[in-house]
Design an enzyme around this catalytic site. Structure first.
Site, PDB file in Angstrom:
ATOM      1  N   SER A 116       0.819   7.322   5.639  1.00 51.70           N
ATOM      2  CA  SER A 116       0.728   5.965   6.179  1.00 51.70           C
ATOM      3  C   SER A 116      -0.222   5.158   5.302  1.00 51.70           C
ATOM      4  O   SER A 116      -1.215   5.702   4.798  1.00 51.70           O
ATOM      5  CB  SER A 116       0.174   6.018   7.607  1.00 51.70           C
ATOM      6  OG  SER A 116      -0.255   4.741   8.009  1.00 51.70           O
ATOM      7  N   ALA A 121       0.871  -1.184   0.000  1.00 49.43           N
ATOM      8  CA  ALA A 121       0.000   0.000   0.000  1.00 49.43           C
ATOM      9  C   ALA A 121       0.907   1.234   0.000  1.00 49.43           C
ATOM     10  O   ALA A 121       0.830   2.087   0.884  1.00 49.43           O
ATOM     11  CB  ALA A 121      -0.974  -0.009   1.173  1.00 49.43           C
ATOM     12  N   LEU A 122       1.747   1.270  -0.998  1.00 54.58           N
ATOM     13  CA  LEU A 122       2.861   2.234  -1.021  1.00 54.58           C
ATOM     14  C   LEU A 122       2.389   3.666  -1.215  1.00 54.58           C
ATOM     15  O   LEU A 122       1.372   3.927  -1.856  1.00 54.58           O
ATOM     16  CB  LEU A 122       3.848   1.857  -2.135  1.00 54.58           C
ATOM     17  CG  LEU A 122       4.469   0.462  -2.024  1.00 54.58           C
ATOM     18  CD1 LEU A 122       5.484   0.244  -3.152  1.00 54.58           C
ATOM     19  CD2 LEU A 122       5.135   0.238  -0.673  1.00 54.58           C
ATOM     20  N   HIS A 167       7.208   5.638   1.399  1.00 53.19           N
ATOM     21  CA  HIS A 167       7.951   4.450   0.964  1.00 53.19           C
ATOM     22  C   HIS A 167       8.867   4.800  -0.213  1.00 53.19           C
ATOM     23  O   HIS A 167      10.013   4.354  -0.274  1.00 53.19           O
ATOM     24  CB  HIS A 167       6.980   3.356   0.494  1.00 53.19           C
ATOM     25  CG  HIS A 167       6.060   2.835   1.555  1.00 53.19           C
ATOM     26  ND1 HIS A 167       4.696   3.020   1.506  1.00 53.19           N
ATOM     27  CD2 HIS A 167       6.303   2.132   2.688  1.00 53.19           C
ATOM     28  CE1 HIS A 167       4.142   2.432   2.555  1.00 53.19           C
ATOM     29  NE2 HIS A 167       5.095   1.895   3.296  1.00 53.19           N
ATOM     30  N   LYS A 179       9.217   7.391  10.758  1.00 58.71           N
ATOM     31  CA  LYS A 179       7.796   7.231  11.110  1.00 58.71           C
ATOM     32  C   LYS A 179       7.612   6.145  12.182  1.00 58.71           C
ATOM     33  O   LYS A 179       6.791   6.283  13.077  1.00 58.71           O
ATOM     34  CB  LYS A 179       7.031   6.897   9.827  1.00 58.71           C
ATOM     35  CG  LYS A 179       5.667   6.332  10.011  1.00 58.71           C
ATOM     36  CD  LYS A 179       4.669   7.439  10.124  1.00 58.71           C
ATOM     37  CE  LYS A 179       3.250   6.969  10.219  1.00 58.71           C
ATOM     38  NZ  LYS A 179       2.992   5.570  10.300  1.00 58.71           N
ATOM     39  N   GLY A 230      11.964   4.044   7.958  1.00 55.94           N
ATOM     40  CA  GLY A 230      11.464   5.399   8.146  1.00 55.94           C
ATOM     41  C   GLY A 230      11.471   5.814   9.611  1.00 55.94           C
ATOM     42  O   GLY A 230      11.228   4.990  10.501  1.00 55.94           O
ATOM     43  N   ARG A 250      -2.246   3.155   6.347  1.00 51.96           N
ATOM     44  CA  ARG A 250      -3.524   3.114   7.073  1.00 51.96           C
ATOM     45  C   ARG A 250      -4.388   4.345   6.769  1.00 51.96           C
ATOM     46  O   ARG A 250      -5.601   4.308   7.007  1.00 51.96           O
ATOM     47  CB  ARG A 250      -3.271   3.011   8.579  1.00 51.96           C
ATOM     48  CG  ARG A 250      -2.772   1.658   9.022  1.00 51.96           C
ATOM     49  CD  ARG A 250      -2.693   1.559  10.532  1.00 51.96           C
ATOM     50  NE  ARG A 250      -2.536   0.186  10.986  1.00 51.96           N
ATOM     51  CZ  ARG A 250      -1.387  -0.466  11.066  1.00 51.96           C
ATOM     52  NH1 ARG A 250      -0.263   0.153  10.754  1.00 51.96           N
ATOM     53  NH2 ARG A 250      -1.342  -1.722  11.466  1.00 51.96           N
TER      54      ARG A 250
END
Ligand code: AMP
Length: 284
Positions: A185, A32-33, A37, A149, A147, A187
């Site tokens: 993200s 789910a780039l 990414h 993140k 990352g 998500r």
């Protein structure tokens, strides 16, 4: 771009690259780039002859089965994005390829996997350490890109590399954000239109807390304000912590904020999001 679903053909391909003395950069992802990414892919391309991106939604790192079921999977689009980014190799194994049998191994990463995310997601970092170890052994990269993140994850992988003597260099890449500050993200795709707007409050909490601390305000006061702000926007703040940026020791009101990081996790609707920010650093 070469695409592999099985381990042995990938290893054979990479063996040839090693024989040619090509340096290999690995970018592990769960797919789910997004641009976050792709920033890692770009950094790897700049630092290596060959860049390999892995896409694997790793079941052992999901402590919540519903979260695993709902994790976005967009493999065709991901492959198009990686082709556009001139990635050299994609490794998208099946669960059977990565876990032909249920794993017997559990990692205990000391205090690092008991605090912050580890407290709310028991077993999560053991699953991360397991899959990343497998990927390092399969790919044998010269460098691996992660990352900021997932800052705690980066620290855990640093410990893993150091203690298990993986022969590679880790690179941590800054967080890529949407224009309203929301950290990119996978998500975020699960947020509806209203939730997506409200989600920017997570970054606002980090920024306000940071500004308060730099003004000399106490962390407990700023934390209360962050909880109130989230409540107002119907966001469930799970934690907001101040920690030492090297060893992630949790800090309180008397902290010297110069060497600290703020980490946050919050639910927007059903979607759990995390973010973090260094206290003293230019904000981009
Ligand atoms: P994930 O697919 O979410 O497991 O992430 C794969 C890698 O991309 C991890 O090292 C993440 O920390 C990194 N990553 C995810 N989102 C971002 C972002 N917004 N900026 C920079 N790196 C990111």
């Amino acid at each position: 771009m070469h695409i592999f679903r099985e381990i042995e053909p990938l290893k054979a391909h990479l063996h040839q690259q090693h024989l040619s003395n090509f340096s290999i950069g690995l970018v592990p992802t769960m797919g789910a780039l997004h641009q976050g990414h792709l920033g890692l892919v770009r950094a790897s391309k700049a630092g290596n002859n060959v860049t390999i991106c892995s896409i694997f939604v790793n079941p052992t790192q999901f402590n919540n089965p519903a979260d695993l079921d709902k994790y976005p999977q967009t493999i065709e689009r991901d492959i198009d994005l990686l082709r556009g980014a001139l990635c050299d190799v994609v490794f998208c194994p099946s669960i059977q390829a990565m876990y032909p049998e249920a794993s017997q191994i559990k990692f205990d990463l000391g205090h690092l996997d008991k605090i912050i995310e580890g407290e709310f997601r028991p077993g999560h970092f053991s699953g991360v350490a397991l899959v990343v170890s497998k990927l390092f052994n399969i790919v044998k990269p010269d460098k691996a890109y992660f990352g900021q993140k997932d800052y705690q994850q980066f620290k855990i992988i640093s410990t893993l590399v150091h203690e298990l003597k993986f022969n590679l260099t880790l690179v941590c890449i800054p967080i890529v954000r949407e224009t309203d500050g929301l950290a990119m993200s996978s998500r975020n795709m699960r947020l509806n239109e209203h939730e997506r707007i409200r989600a920017a409050v997570i970054y606002q909490c980090l920024m306000r807390t940071r500004e308060g601390l730099l003004r000399g305000q106490s962390f407990s006061v700023m934390k209360n304000e962050a909880f109130a702000l989230c409540k107002k926007h119907d966001i469930k703040l799970e934690y907001l912590v101040l920690a030492d940026r090297e060893d992630l020791t949790l800090l309180g009101n008397d902290a010297n904020v110069g060497h600290c990081i703020l980490l946050i996790a919050a639910y927007v609707g059903e979607v759990r999001l995390i973010d973090n920010i260094f206290i003293t650093e230019n904000v981009y």
